[in-house]
Design an enzyme around this catalytic site. Sequence first.
Site, PDB file in Angstrom:
ATOM      1  N   ASP A  49      37.660  40.161  39.732  1.00  0.00           N
ATOM      2  CA  ASP A  49      37.886  41.028  40.892  1.00  0.00           C
ATOM      3  C   ASP A  49      37.321  42.413  40.576  1.00  0.00           C
ATOM      4  O   ASP A  49      37.456  42.895  39.457  1.00  0.00           O
ATOM      5  CB  ASP A  49      39.380  41.108  41.199  1.00  0.00           C
ATOM      6  CG  ASP A  49      39.971  39.732  41.482  1.00  0.00           C
ATOM      7  OD1 ASP A  49      39.270  38.890  42.056  1.00  0.00           O
ATOM      8  OD2 ASP A  49      41.141  39.507  41.136  1.00  0.00           O
ATOM      9  N   GLU A  59      46.385  47.543  43.253  1.00  0.00           N
ATOM     10  CA  GLU A  59      45.291  46.705  42.759  1.00  0.00           C
ATOM     11  C   GLU A  59      44.503  47.390  41.651  1.00  0.00           C
ATOM     12  O   GLU A  59      44.143  46.753  40.670  1.00  0.00           O
ATOM     13  CB  GLU A  59      44.335  46.316  43.898  1.00  0.00           C
ATOM     14  CG  GLU A  59      44.900  45.313  44.867  1.00  0.00           C
ATOM     15  CD  GLU A  59      44.995  43.892  44.309  1.00  0.00           C
ATOM     16  OE1 GLU A  59      44.591  43.639  43.155  1.00  0.00           O
ATOM     17  OE2 GLU A  59      45.487  43.025  45.045  1.00  0.00           O
TER      18      GLU A  59
END
Length: 187
Positions: free
Chosen positions: A93, A75
Amino acid sequence: MAGVGKPLSDRSSLGMVRSSWSNVRVLPGALLWLLFQGIPLLAIRLKPCELAGQLYILDVPKAELPLWLCIAEFESRFNTHVVGQANTDGSRDYGLFQISDRYWCAPPNRTEYYAFNDCNVNCTRLLSDDITMAVQCARLIQKQQGWTAWSVYPEFCNGTLKAIDECFQPSNATDCLTSEIEEDKDC
């Protein structure tokens, strides 16, 4: 405008026109505060074993550590300060685990979408070198939605994962695991 109607030689000692901003006085500390409000100043890239140790200290079960390391690696590449590009709905995000401001944290600016903020945290707090808030929020997400809440899970983290035992060996305390996606193996 400052200096209008005065001879050019009177406008400044160098003969240049002074901007109206030249009369504005801002204290250096106040200016720095405005520039860096809410922005982490010392974002870091964690080494895998450093992250494993911090997660363990924050009460993440040892059996789950390989999954959390995998998610953080794919990620954010272990970076605490990453803010992802805008998603199709305009949300972003944040941080180590790329937590969405659509559902889990409060965006730093107004948004055109409703933000739920289930973790009850400002998204900028997820960008801190102190990963406590990011871990607490990520664990809440995992508890409510499972590992599939992270898009990287099915492809990269749902299989054989690297063992983290070496992270907890006294002789390897300063060593680190190498990342599959790192170009260099020097952590």
